[in-house]
Each structure stands twice: as C-alpha cells, then as structure tokens.
Design a protein around this motif. Structure first.
Motif, mmCIF file in Angstrom:
data_model
loop_
_atom_site.group_PDB
_atom_site.id
_atom_site.type_symbol
_atom_site.label_atom_id
_atom_site.label_comp_id
_atom_site.label_asym_id
_atom_site.label_seq_id
_atom_site.Cartn_x
_atom_site.Cartn_y
_atom_site.Cartn_z
ATOM 1 N N PHE A 1 31.195 0.232 33.844
ATOM 2 C CA PHE A 1 31.321 -0.523 35.084
ATOM 3 C C PHE A 1 32.510 -0.088 35.912
ATOM 4 O O PHE A 1 32.425 0.105 37.122
ATOM 5 C CB PHE A 1 31.409 -2.021 34.775
ATOM 6 C CG PHE A 1 31.453 -2.877 36.003
ATOM 7 C CD1 PHE A 1 30.317 -3.055 36.781
ATOM 8 C CD2 PHE A 1 32.618 -3.505 36.380
ATOM 9 C CE1 PHE A 1 30.350 -3.831 37.917
ATOM 10 C CE2 PHE A 1 32.658 -4.289 37.506
ATOM 11 C CZ PHE A 1 31.525 -4.458 38.277
ATOM 12 N N LEU A 2 33.651 0.070 35.249
ATOM 13 C CA LEU A 2 34.876 0.362 35.984
ATOM 14 C C LEU A 2 35.091 1.861 36.195
ATOM 15 O O LEU A 2 36.092 2.265 36.766
ATOM 16 C CB LEU A 2 36.080 -0.244 35.251
ATOM 17 C CG LEU A 2 37.144 -0.899 36.144
ATOM 18 C CD1 LEU A 2 36.531 -1.883 37.109
ATOM 19 C CD2 LEU A 2 38.192 -1.587 35.287
ATOM 20 N N SER A 3 34.118 2.678 35.739
ATOM 21 C CA SER A 3 34.300 4.116 35.926
ATOM 22 C C SER A 3 34.266 4.434 37.414
ATOM 23 O O SER A 3 33.578 3.766 38.200
ATOM 24 C CB SER A 3 33.197 4.884 35.204
ATOM 25 O OG SER A 3 31.982 4.715 35.894
ATOM 26 N N LEU A 4 35.030 5.461 37.781
ATOM 27 C CA LEU A 4 35.123 5.840 39.184
ATOM 28 C C LEU A 4 33.737 6.151 39.745
ATOM 29 O O LEU A 4 33.395 5.790 40.861
ATOM 30 C CB LEU A 4 36.037 7.064 39.307
ATOM 31 C CG LEU A 4 36.918 7.076 40.559
ATOM 32 C CD1 LEU A 4 37.742 5.797 40.634
ATOM 33 C CD2 LEU A 4 37.811 8.297 40.547
ATOM 34 N N GLU A 5 32.946 6.796 38.875
ATOM 35 C CA GLU A 5 31.615 7.216 39.307
ATOM 36 C C GLU A 5 30.748 6.021 39.695
ATOM 37 O O GLU A 5 30.065 6.018 40.706
ATOM 38 C CB GLU A 5 30.974 7.995 38.157
ATOM 39 C CG GLU A 5 29.765 8.798 38.541
ATOM 40 C CD GLU A 5 29.134 9.414 37.312
ATOM 41 O OE1 GLU A 5 27.980 9.812 37.382
ATOM 42 O OE2 GLU A 5 29.816 9.467 36.265
ATOM 43 N N ASN A 6 30.812 4.978 38.851
ATOM 44 C CA ASN A 6 29.983 3.809 39.114
ATOM 45 C C ASN A 6 30.435 3.089 40.379
ATOM 46 O O ASN A 6 29.613 2.711 41.224
ATOM 47 C CB ASN A 6 30.023 2.846 37.923
ATOM 48 C CG ASN A 6 29.090 1.672 38.124
ATOM 49 O OD1 ASN A 6 27.908 1.864 38.378
ATOM 50 N ND2 ASN A 6 29.619 0.470 38.058
ATOM 51 N N ILE A 7 31.731 2.917 40.516
ATOM 52 C CA ILE A 7 32.249 2.219 41.689
ATOM 53 C C ILE A 7 31.885 2.983 42.957
ATOM 54 O O ILE A 7 31.430 2.413 43.952
ATOM 55 C CB ILE A 7 33.775 2.034 41.572
ATOM 56 C CG1 ILE A 7 34.058 1.033 40.457
ATOM 57 C CG2 ILE A 7 34.370 1.569 42.883
ATOM 58 C CD1 ILE A 7 35.503 0.741 40.245
ATOM 59 N N TYR A 8 32.042 4.288 42.881
ATOM 60 C CA TYR A 8 31.682 5.167 43.984
ATOM 61 C C TYR A 8 30.207 4.980 44.340
ATOM 62 O O TYR A 8 29.831 4.823 45.493
ATOM 63 C CB TYR A 8 31.945 6.594 43.515
ATOM 64 C CG TYR A 8 31.830 7.667 44.539
ATOM 65 C CD1 TYR A 8 32.949 8.114 45.210
ATOM 66 C CD2 TYR A 8 30.599 8.262 44.805
ATOM 67 C CE1 TYR A 8 32.847 9.127 46.144
ATOM 68 C CE2 TYR A 8 30.486 9.269 45.738
ATOM 69 C CZ TYR A 8 31.614 9.704 46.406
ATOM 70 O OH TYR A 8 31.505 10.699 47.319
ATOM 71 N N ASN A 9 29.387 4.953 43.298
ATOM 72 C CA ASN A 9 27.945 4.806 43.478
ATOM 73 C C ASN A 9 27.597 3.467 44.129
ATOM 74 O O ASN A 9 26.808 3.397 45.063
ATOM 75 C CB ASN A 9 27.272 4.956 42.103
ATOM 76 C CG ASN A 9 25.847 4.476 42.127
ATOM 77 O OD1 ASN A 9 25.091 4.848 43.013
ATOM 78 N ND2 ASN A 9 25.488 3.652 41.157
ATOM 79 N N VAL A 10 28.210 2.388 43.642
ATOM 80 C CA VAL A 10 27.906 1.062 44.201
ATOM 81 C C VAL A 10 28.313 1.017 45.661
ATOM 82 O O VAL A 10 27.554 0.559 46.528
ATOM 83 C CB VAL A 10 28.641 -0.051 43.421
ATOM 84 C CG1 VAL A 10 28.449 -1.387 44.106
ATOM 85 C CG2 VAL A 10 28.141 -0.116 41.998
ATOM 86 N N ILE A 11 29.519 1.530 45.951
ATOM 87 C CA ILE A 11 29.989 1.441 47.328
ATOM 88 C C ILE A 11 29.141 2.307 48.251
ATOM 89 O O ILE A 11 28.674 1.855 49.304
ATOM 90 C CB ILE A 11 31.479 1.831 47.418
ATOM 91 C CG1 ILE A 11 32.299 0.730 46.752
ATOM 92 C CG2 ILE A 11 31.912 1.993 48.873
ATOM 93 C CD1 ILE A 11 33.775 0.967 46.752
ATOM 94 N N ALA A 12 28.884 3.539 47.846
ATOM 95 C CA ALA A 12 28.154 4.444 48.731
ATOM 96 C C ALA A 12 26.694 4.029 48.893
ATOM 97 O O ALA A 12 26.128 4.144 49.983
ATOM 98 C CB ALA A 12 28.239 5.868 48.208
ATOM 99 N N ASN A 13 26.090 3.523 47.823
ATOM 100 C CA ASN A 13 24.652 3.252 47.895
ATOM 101 C C ASN A 13 24.290 1.805 48.179
ATOM 102 O O ASN A 13 23.261 1.526 48.761
ATOM 103 C CB ASN A 13 23.968 3.688 46.595
ATOM 104 C CG ASN A 13 24.013 5.185 46.422
ATOM 105 O OD1 ASN A 13 24.031 5.922 47.399
ATOM 106 N ND2 ASN A 13 24.099 5.622 45.184
ATOM 107 N N LYS A 14 25.115 0.884 47.707
ATOM 108 C CA LYS A 14 24.730 -0.520 47.859
ATOM 109 C C LYS A 14 25.546 -1.227 48.937
ATOM 110 O O LYS A 14 25.016 -1.978 49.739
ATOM 111 C CB LYS A 14 24.913 -1.269 46.529
ATOM 112 C CG LYS A 14 24.156 -0.662 45.373
ATOM 113 C CD LYS A 14 22.709 -1.089 45.381
ATOM 114 C CE LYS A 14 21.952 -0.544 44.204
ATOM 115 N NZ LYS A 14 21.212 0.684 44.498
ATOM 116 N N VAL A 15 26.841 -1.000 48.915
ATOM 117 C CA VAL A 15 27.700 -1.782 49.807
ATOM 118 C C VAL A 15 27.516 -1.383 51.268
ATOM 119 O O VAL A 15 27.320 -2.244 52.116
ATOM 120 C CB VAL A 15 29.189 -1.635 49.395
ATOM 121 C CG1 VAL A 15 30.097 -2.237 50.444
ATOM 122 C CG2 VAL A 15 29.417 -2.313 48.051
#
Lengths: 332, 325
Positions: free
Chosen positions: B38-52
């Motif tokens: 969850f806290l991996s940079l990759e996941n956060i990046y993914n959530v922000i770029a794709n969902k947020v």
C-alpha cells in the motif's frame, strides 16, 4: 431566488392571472402530447396499451411516492433540503433479500415482511444520519445508497436470481374486475398515500415541517420525528416496490439502482402539476404516468430508442420552464 | 457562528473539523500495516495518476457549483461530450490541438446550455442539469449508433495520447501537473478573487446576493461553464488514457464527485466547499478503495466499505459539531 417585488395590486392580479394560465399550460402541454400520440401512434389508446403503460409505471410511481414524501417532509432545496438518493438502491437490496429468503424456503408472508423491513431499516439509517448526526441529506443518502447497492451485490454475487411462486404469479397475471393486479396495487397504494399526505393531520404536520422547519418547531412539532418518518416511509416504498419488481421479472435483477434518475425526475416534475408547485401525491402520479406515456408513445411511433431519453429530457425541461415563470410571477 | 472564533482546539466542535484528516490518516496507517504494497511509491503513484486525477478535476468543477448553492448532475455529459468531439475530430484527421480545443468547446457548450436553462428559463439547477443528463445520453447514443465506443489504437494516434497521458514532466506524470494547475486555478477563483466572494454570497443567500448588486445570472453562467470546462479536461484525459471514447462513461464520476465535495465541506467550520477539502475527499475515497482492493475485498464489499466509511466519518464530523441555536 425570489427576485420580483410586486409594486401594485393590479400587477399582482395580472400575475395571478398569468399564473393560472401558465399552470394550465403545464396540463395543456401534457394534453397536447397525449392527443398527438392518440392521433398518430397506432394502438396508443387501446385499453391493452393503456393498461400496459400503467403496469410499467407502477414501479417508478411507487418509488417516486417515496421520494415525494421525503420532499414533503424535508423540503426541495437543492442542497440543504431532503432528498433520498438511496430509494432505488434500497429497492434493489430489498428485492435481493426477498428472493434469497424465498429460495431458502421461507414462507411468502414472512419473506414479504422481511423485504419491507429491509427497506424500512435502510430508511431508518437515512433518518438517523439526517436527524441525529445532522448530515446533509444529499450526502447521507448517498452513503446509504452505496451501502445498499454494495450489500445487494454481495447477496446476489452479481447474479440474476430467479424465483417463482403462486403469490408472485398472481401479482403478475392476476386480474380483478378486468383490471390487472399491478394496476390495483397502484390504485390502492395511491389512495392510501394520498389520504395519508393530504387528508390526515399527519400529512399536514409533515408539510409544515418540510415547508418551514423553524416555524414548525416553534409551533411545537417534533421536526426530527417527522423527518425520520419520511425517510422510513420512503424505505417502505422501496421494500414494497421490490416485491413488485420481483413479481414482474420473476427474479431479482441488478440495475434497480439505475431507476434513481427517472424516480428523481418524476418526483421533481410532479411539483409542476400541483396548485402551489409543491410536491404532492397527485402531481407525482401524473408526472410518472407522463414519463411512462412518453416512452410508450415514442415506441409506438417507431422513434428510435436512442431518441427517447433526450426527448423526455427536453419535454421535462419545457414543462418545467413553462411553469417556472408562473412560480416566479406568484413570487413563491 | 460568531462567538466561537476563540474556542479551544480541543473542543468537540473544533475536533469535528479534523475528522476527515483523522480518517485519512487512519486509512493510510491501517492499510500500510495490513498490506505490503500500500505504502510503496509505485502504488501511491498509481493511485494518484490513475484514480485521483480524473475524479479530482471533475470534483473541482462540482466544488464551484456546490459553493454557489447549486448542483450539476450533468458533469458526466461534459466529460463525455468533450471526449466524443475530441475523438471524432482525431478520427476525421484533424490535428490534436484542434481536437482538444474543440473538445473543451463542446464541454463549454454543455455548461452554457445549463446556464441558459437556469438563467433564462429559470429552471432549478437540479432539474435543469438532470434534463441535460437525459438529453446528453440521447445525443451520445445517436452519435455512436447506440453506444459503440470509438477506439483509436493505431500507431498514427499513439504519440498524441502519449503526450497527453503517458508523458512525464520533472518526474511527475503530465495529468498530475494538469490537476495541479486546475487546483491552483480553482483555488484562486474561489478563495482569492472577487468571483469567489460572489460565489460564496450566492451559496449563502442568493436573494441577498442579488440585492447587494451581484449580477447573479452572469456569475451563475460562469459557475456552470467553469465546471463544464473542467469536466471537459477530465474527458480528454480519460479518453487519452484508455485510448477510446466510451459512451456514457462520464456518468460514473457524478456521485463520487458529489461525495468528495461534501466530504470536503466537513473540513471547514462553516461547512462550505473548499478546494483543499475536495482534494482531501477525493484522496480519501481513492485510497480507501485501493486499500480495500489490496486487502483482497471483492468489489461488492468495497462498495459497502466506502459507504460505511463515508457514513461514519460524516456522522462524527457533523454529529460532534455544536448545535446551532
């Protein structure tokens, strides 16, 4: 946005006259559209077709009654007033509960009660959020809508669940005095709700609470309890409708939640068909039958179904625009 | 509202403003403990770029409208119309900049039509935008022969979509920059400019705003047009991301945008929509959804989870607030 300030008495008279004219205008528009269909759409006026439209409208109408009662009890202000976004999703959830219990072998009356109870419980949750936690109704009912449709998906695992029983087929195919069972349900339910809202002290109180909560509170009414009631009643309508949906399709189906927008349209449009542009049961009945007849008429005229929602939208806007001028001139 | 300016931060009333922040922190902590990625940079990046990004841009538009006391049920129509026009022009061989411009103009038209209905025909924002929603879905069905997506996957168009949605600038994806620009623009509009004061006045008391000399119709037009154009930007990003225009796909944003905006209102003491609040609401919804997904809840339970979360957070936030009068 009440902007007009009446200067003289004569202008008030003229405005009142204009208001009457325009109000009749809404009905006239309705009449003209129906007349057009009657002349040009083959079979539109056949009793079979008329009854078919009524049957198709039963579900929409009763859900819209739920929404209307919420409007009556909490006002129609866009943001702060009451609205029940959960009503359609509620019906979906209740239907899923109903079908699942029937398939588990529960006796019908118990399953029916359980479905209605489910709807009312979700309505209670809406009321709790709005009254006790003082959440904005738009948001509270949005959250409950998510919960209800999520639970529906969980129960049905995203499948259509079929069911059949004698009671359901009676509801679907039964007739009495030449009128189908579903139409009877609509008639009886309408009389019941109309009586409750317009001819009982209870309805008067609900109108008072929705119209001006502060004044109602000052007059000693329990505002919270009335708001609770309106949401629970809306939940009751959802539970009740779910049984009709199941009987019509012999299954619980997904996508009941998509009825939300048509229900909203019928309940809001209903205010146009009332004397003071407030939500009424009669207005809602006319509005949802209007929506049903429009869809049916276009079908019979052979208009592509792609057009239907657009033309419905445009006509709704037209009727509302017509009356919004009357509303304005009354200074309401 | 006046006398509790000096209240302590520890009063329940003040606490209620921080509930959304607490909830967000709780979501972050719980999921970073219970899941590995969850806290991996990759996941956060993914959530922000794709969902947020997409939801945030639409929600910013909704924020302007809700701040002005209205609501826009036709955000999905603006999203879709801009994508439709953009893709139709691309497919017809026009240049990408022209397509983007025309797409945004299509969204502008939707906003202007809403403004026309509300100002000239005096229809409630609720009903007007609901009508536009119905009309919009018909227009899209007619334009796409009942709902056939327009997909542009050939090599010819790849660079266009690459630039719009796959490229990076200073280490961040372009869509994130676009969101940042939109946020700053809406922040300035709502919180730093005269327009923002007018919007606040409209939201509080439209009648008083009128008598105070606010040109209500003009400001309302701006409100709905800004919202529609923001949705248009989201439409272009969305369609570039999936390389296709899918009819009626914008409708999915409607309820989330309303939810995010109103969650955001829970962060201010006067319960008004703000840019920061809305962005917070969007992040809360997006990370919650992502976390539940990583924990392994299926889609059905996710929906229940989101509903319960919104309900509980807001119940606390609104319930703890001091009762007026």
């Amino acid at each position: 946005m009440d902007t007009t300030v009446s200067d003289t008495k004569s202008s008030i008279d003229r405005r009142a006259l204009a208001a009457v004219f325009v109000r009749l205008g809404a009905f006239a528009a309705l009449g003209i559209i129906l007349l057009y269909f009657a002349i040009y759409a083959r079979g539109f006026t056949s009793s079979f077709n008329l009854q078919n439209v009524v049957e198709q409208s039963v579900i929409l109408t009763i859900l819209a009654y739920g929404m209307t009662v919420v409007f009556i009890g909490t006002g129609t202000d866009v943001q702060k007033g009451g609205i029940d976004l959960a009503v359609a999703a509620n019906a979906g959830l209740s239907g899923a509960v109903f079908v699942t219990l029937l398939n588990l072998g529960w006796p019908e009356p118990l399953a029916v009660l359980a479905a209605i109870f489910t709807g009312m419980a979700m309505g209670f949750l809406n009321g709790l959020a709005v009254v006790v936690f003082r959440m904005i109704p738009l948001l509270a009912t949005l959250a409950v809508m998510n919960i209800a449709s999520g639970l529906e998906l969980t129960i049905t695992e995203n499948n259509v669940i079929g069911v059949s029983s004698e009671f359901l087929s009676t509801l679907q195919f039964g007739r009495f005095l030449g009128i189908s069972a579903l139409a009877w349900v609509l008639i009886v339910f309408t009389i019941f709700v109309a009586f409750l809202m317009h001819y009982s002290p209870f309805g008067v109180r609900l109108y008072a609470v929705g119209g001006f909560p502060e004044a109602a509170r000052a007059a000693g009414l329990n505002v919270g309890r009335n708001i609770y009631f309106s949401y629970i009643f809306s939940g009751f309508c959802a539970g009740f409708t779910s049984i009709l949906i199941v009987s019509r399709l012999s299954a619980s189906t997904l996508g009941t939640g998509l009825l939300l927008l048509p229900v909203l349209a019928a309940a809001l449009l209903g205010t146009v068909f009332s004397r003071r542009f407030v939500p009424t049961i009669g207005g809602t009945l006319i509005a949802s039958l209007f929506v049903g007849f429009l869809a049916n008429g276009f079908q019979l005229l052979g208009v592509s179904s792609y057009w239907v929602s657009g033309v419905q939208g445009a006509l709704i806007l037209l009727v509302v625009a017509l009356t919004s001028f009357a509303k304005k001139s009354e200074g309401a | 509202m006046m006398e509790d300016v000096r209240h302590s931060i520890f009063s329940l009333d003040a606490l209620s403003n921080y509930i959304v922040l607490f909830a967000f922190a709780a979501v972050m902590i719980i999921f970073s403990v219970t899941t590995a990625n969850f806290l991996s940079l990759e996941n956060i990046y993914n959530v922000i770029a794709n969902k947020v990004v997409l939801l945030a841009i639409v929600s910013l538009g909704m924020t302007i409208v809700i701040a002005a006391g209205g609501i826009d049920l036709s955000v999905g129509v603006s999203v879709d119309m801009s994508a439709l026009v953009f893709f139709s022009l691309l497919a017809a061989g026009f240049s990408a900049p022209l397509g983007v411009f025309a797409g945004l103009f299509a969204a502008f038209t939707v906003g202007a039509f809403n403004a026309f209905l509300i100002n000239k025909l005096r229809i409630d924002a609720f009903l007007a935008t609901l009508g536009v929603l119905f009309i919009g879905s018909s227009v899209q069905r007619l334009a796409t022969n009942g709902g056939t997506p327009i997909t542009l996957t050939t090599q010819e168009y790849a660079p266009v979509f690459q630039v719009i949605s796959d490229s990076q600038l200073l280490g961040l994806p372009t869509p994130v920059w676009i969101l940042a620009l939109c946020s700053i623009a809406v922040f300035l509009l709502l919180h730093k400019m005269v327009f923002g004061r007018y919007v606040a006045a409209l939201g509080a008391k439209p009648g008083v705003a009128l008598y105070s000399g606010v040109r209500v119709p003009r400001e309302l037009s701006k409100v709905f047009i800004y919202c529609a154009v923001l949705c248009g930007i989201a439409g272009i990003l969305l369609s570039s991301q999936v390389k296709s225009y899918i009819p009626l796909s914008g409708d999915a944003f409607l309820l989330d945008a309303i939810g995010a905006t109103f969650i955001g209102t829970a962060m201010t003491s006067d319960r008004r929509p703000t840019v920061v609040g809305t962005l917070m609401g969007v992040c809360l919804l997006a990370f919650m959804r992502n976390g539940l997904l990583l924990v392994g809840w299926n889609f059905f339970w996710q929906q229940v989870g989101i509903g319960v979360l919104i309900f509980v957070v807001l119940a606390f936030s609104f319930g703890l607030r001091k009762r007026e009068e």
